[in-house]
Design a protein around this motif. Structure first.
Motif, short mmCIF file in Angstrom:
data_model
loop_
_atom_site.label_atom_id
_atom_site.label_comp_id
_atom_site.label_asym_id
_atom_site.label_seq_id
_atom_site.Cartn_x
_atom_site.Cartn_y
_atom_site.Cartn_z
N THR A 184 0.84 -1.20 0.00
CA THR A 184 0.00 0.00 0.00
C THR A 184 0.87 1.25 0.00
N ALA A 185 0.60 2.14 -0.94
CA ALA A 185 1.29 3.43 -1.00
C ALA A 185 0.32 4.52 -0.56
N LYS A 186 0.82 5.44 0.27
CA LYS A 186 -0.02 6.52 0.76
C LYS A 186 0.60 7.87 0.42
N ASP A 187 -0.28 8.87 0.28
CA ASP A 187 0.16 10.22 -0.09
C ASP A 187 1.04 10.15 -1.33
N LEU A 188 0.46 9.61 -2.39
CA LEU A 188 1.19 9.36 -3.63
C LEU A 188 0.89 10.44 -4.66
N THR A 189 1.92 11.01 -5.24
CA THR A 189 1.77 11.98 -6.32
C THR A 189 2.29 11.37 -7.62
N PHE A 190 1.70 11.75 -8.74
CA PHE A 190 2.12 11.19 -10.02
C PHE A 190 1.92 12.22 -11.13
N ASP A 191 2.72 12.08 -12.17
CA ASP A 191 2.65 12.97 -13.32
C ASP A 191 3.12 12.18 -14.53
N GLY A 192 2.25 12.01 -15.50
CA GLY A 192 2.62 11.21 -16.67
C GLY A 192 1.96 11.68 -17.94
N SER A 193 2.45 11.17 -19.04
CA SER A 193 1.88 11.51 -20.34
C SER A 193 2.12 10.38 -21.33
N LEU A 194 1.22 10.32 -22.31
CA LEU A 194 1.36 9.41 -23.44
C LEU A 194 1.15 10.23 -24.69
N ILE A 195 2.23 10.53 -25.39
CA ILE A 195 2.17 11.39 -26.57
C ILE A 195 2.77 10.65 -27.77
N PHE A 202 13.74 3.14 -3.19
CA PHE A 202 12.84 2.92 -2.06
C PHE A 202 13.69 2.77 -0.80
N GLU A 203 13.14 3.24 0.31
CA GLU A 203 13.87 3.21 1.57
C GLU A 203 12.99 2.71 2.71
N LYS A 204 13.52 1.74 3.43
CA LYS A 204 12.89 1.18 4.63
C LYS A 204 11.47 0.69 4.36
N VAL A 205 11.33 -0.03 3.25
CA VAL A 205 10.04 -0.61 2.87
C VAL A 205 9.96 -2.03 3.43
N TYR A 206 8.87 -2.35 4.10
CA TYR A 206 8.70 -3.67 4.68
C TYR A 206 7.99 -4.59 3.70
N GLY A 213 2.74 7.63 -28.76
CA GLY A 213 3.42 6.37 -28.49
C GLY A 213 4.57 6.46 -27.51
N HIS A 214 4.78 7.64 -26.91
CA HIS A 214 5.87 7.81 -25.94
C HIS A 214 5.24 7.97 -24.56
N LEU A 215 5.43 6.98 -23.70
CA LEU A 215 4.83 6.94 -22.38
C LEU A 215 5.87 7.31 -21.33
N GLN A 216 5.55 8.31 -20.49
CA GLN A 216 6.44 8.75 -19.42
C GLN A 216 5.66 8.84 -18.12
N LEU A 217 6.29 8.44 -17.01
CA LEU A 217 5.61 8.45 -15.73
C LEU A 217 6.61 8.72 -14.61
N LYS A 218 6.28 9.67 -13.73
CA LYS A 218 7.05 9.94 -12.53
C LYS A 218 6.08 9.89 -11.35
N SER A 219 6.50 9.22 -10.29
CA SER A 219 5.63 9.10 -9.13
C SER A 219 6.47 8.94 -7.86
N SER A 220 5.95 9.45 -6.75
CA SER A 220 6.60 9.29 -5.46
C SER A 220 5.53 9.12 -4.40
N ALA A 221 5.89 8.39 -3.34
CA ALA A 221 4.95 8.15 -2.24
C ALA A 221 5.62 8.44 -0.92
N ALA A 222 4.92 9.17 -0.08
CA ALA A 222 5.47 9.49 1.24
C ALA A 222 5.50 8.27 2.14
N SER A 223 4.67 7.26 1.81
CA SER A 223 4.64 6.03 2.59
C SER A 223 4.36 4.85 1.68
N VAL A 224 5.27 3.88 1.66
CA VAL A 224 5.08 2.62 0.94
C VAL A 224 5.43 1.49 1.89
#
Length: 394
Positions: A124-135, A174-178, A137-148
Motif C-alpha cells: 500500500t502506497a499513501k500520499d502518492l503523487t504522479f505525473d505522466g503523459s502518453l504522446i 525505495f527506503e525502509k520498505v517492509y 506512443g511515448h509513455l512517461q511516468l514519474k511518481s513518489s509516495a510518502a509512505s510505501v
C-alpha cells in the motif's frame, strides 16, 4: 467529479476529452483511494477469450495496453529480485508474447494528481503523487509516495514505442520498505537504474544494462519468503547453511548487495553479505537472462563471541543452479567445488571481487565491509550508482 466510486476505489478530480487527432484524454486526480486488486486478480488471457476486438473502444484499448505495458516494464527487469514463482518444467519467467505497443499510438493522454492511497498485491502506497503523459506512443511516468509499506519510494519510467526496437528506462528508489505480509519482517532499501530495448518481456530482459542495489535492515528473517528463491528451496538452503534454523527464526541485523546487468547477464560482482545474531552469510549470484538460467553460491559461518556452544559452531556452503523459475541445490557429491569454502565462494570472481569477499569474511561486520568496498569501487565506476544518495551518499 466530486466522487467516483467503483468497487473499493473512490476518486475525485477532473476528466477532459479532446477530439483531436489522435484523441487526447486529460485526467487530473485531486484525492481519493485506488485499489488495483480487481485488475490484478483477473487473468488477462481468460478475460480476452471469446471477446471480439471491436467490443472495446479505442480509449479502453489504450488504457488496458498502458496498464499492461507499465506492468511489463516494471516487472521484466525486476522479476529476479521480486521473487520466483513455482513453475512447471520448461516454464519461462519472461514472456515472449509481444507487448501491446500499437495501441499506445492510437490515443494521447496526460495524467497527474495525488492519491491518498494506492492498494495492490505488493503493498500500500499513501500520499502518492504522479505525473505522466502518453504522446504519440511515448509513455512517461514519474511518481513518489510518502509512505510505501511503512517506507518511502519514487519511480521514473519511460517507454518510447517510436524507436526501433522500442526502448524502456526505469529508475526506482525505495527506503525502509517492509514486506507485503502483515507478519513482522525487516525493512528493505534499494535503488535501480535500468534501460533496455525490445517488444516483449523476454527481449527487454535479454537487452538489459544497468545497476541495482539492495540493503536490508534489522528484523525477523522470514527466509521462507526469499526474494530470489521459492519457499521450499529457501527452506532447504537455510537449513543446510544454519543448522537448527527451523527451531529458532533468525534475527537479521543487516544485508547488502549490488548487481550489474549487461547484455542479458546479471551478476553480483561484489557478492552478497548478510548478518544474523548467530551467523555471517556471504554469497555470489550470476544469471543469464537470455537463457533464463542462474548459479549461486552461499556460505554461512557462525559468529564468534555470541555465546554459542562448541557443538553450535558451523561453516557451511551451498551451491544452487538451474532455470530462474526452478533452480535447485547441487548435491555435495557432484564435484570438487566443495573441497574448500574459500575457493568455492570466490570461484569465477574477478580479482577485485575475490578480495572483497575475503575482506568481508575476515570482517567483524561484513555489511560495513562490503558497503565500504562498494563506495570505493562501484561509486567511482558507475555514474548511475554514484548519483544515488542511498548507494554512494555519506
Amino acid at each position: 467529479i466530486t466522487s467516483l466510486q467503483w468497487g473499493e476505489s473512490e476518486l475525485a478530480g477532473s476528466v477532459r476529452y479532446r477530439k483531436t487527432t489522435p484523441p487526447l484524454l486529460e485526467v487530473e486526480v485531486s484525492s481519493g483511494s485506488l485499489s488495483l486488486l480487481r485488475w490484478e486478480n483477473t487473468d488477462p488471457e481468460s478475460a480476452e477469450k471469446g471477446k471480439k476486438e471491436s467490443d472495446e473502444s479505442g480509449l479502453t484499448k489504450t488504457a488496458r495496453s498502458s496498464a499492461s505495458l507499465i506492468r511489463g516494464i516494471l516487472l521484466s527487469p525486476s522479476k529476479i529480485f521480486s521473487g520466483t514463482r513455482e513453475a512447471a518444467p520448461g516454464d519461462k519467467l519472461f514472456s515472449n508474447q509481444p507487448l501491446p505497443l500499437d495501441a499506445l499510438k492510437k490515443n494521447n493522454a496526460s495524467f497527474k494528481g495525488r492519491l491518498d492511497s494506492l492498494v495492490s498485491s505488493v503493498g500500500t502506497a499513501k500520499d502518492l503523487t504522479f505525473d505522466g503523459s502518453l504522446i504519440n506512443g511515448h509513455l512517461q511516468l514519474k511518481s513518489s509516495a510518502a509512505s510505501v509499506n511503512q517506507g518511502t519510494g519514487e519511480i521514473d519510467a519511460d517507454l518510447n514505442t517510436t524507436t526501433v526496437p522500442p526502448s524502456a528506462k526505469l529508475k526506482i528508489t525505495f527506503e525502509k520498505v517492509y514486506g507485503r505480509t502483515d507478519k513482522s519482517t525487516y525493512p528493505r532499501s534499494g535503488f535501480a537504474s535500468l534501460t533496455s530495448r525490445g517488444a516483449s518481456e523476454a527481449q527487454l530482459a535479454a537487452n538489459l544494462p544497468g545497476v541495482a542495489y539492495l540493503e536490508l535492515g534489522r528484523g525477523p528473517m522470514d527466509y521462507k519468503r526469499s526474494f530470489l528463491f521459492t519457499g521450499d528451496l529457501a527452506t532447504t538452503m537455510f537449513r543446510a547453511l544454519m543448522p537448527g534454523v527451523e527451531n529458532n527464526e533468525p534475527e537479521l541485523e543487516c544485508g547488502v548487495t549490488a548487481a550489474l546487468f549487461e547484455d542479458g547477464m546479471a551478476e553480483t560482482p561484489y557478492g552478497f553479505v548478510a548478518r544474523t545474531h548467530e551467523a555471517n552469510l556471504l554469497g555470489t549470484v550470476k544469471a543469464d537472462l537470455k537463457k533464463e538460467t542462474m548459479q549461486a553460491q552461499f556460505s554461512a559461518h557462525s559468529r564468534e563471541g555470541v555465546g554459542l556452544s562448541v557443538g553450535s559452531v558451523f561453516a557451511n556452503t551451498v551451491q544452487i543452479r538451474g532455470p530462474l523459475t526452478n533452480p535447485s541445490i547441487v548435491p555435495r557429491t557432484t564435484g570438487i567445488l566443495w573441497r574448500g569454502w574459500a575457493a568455492f565462494m570466490t570461484a569465477g570472481l574477478s580479482v577485485v571481487g575475490e578480495s572483497v569477499i575475503k575482506r568481508a569474511l575476515a570482517s567483524e561486520n561484513p555489511c560495513k565491509s562490503l558497503k565500504k568496498d562498494l563506495r570505493k569501487g562501484l561509486c567511482t565506476e558507475n555514474k548511475e550508482a554514484a548519483a544515488s544518495p542511498l548507494v554512494c551518499g555519506s
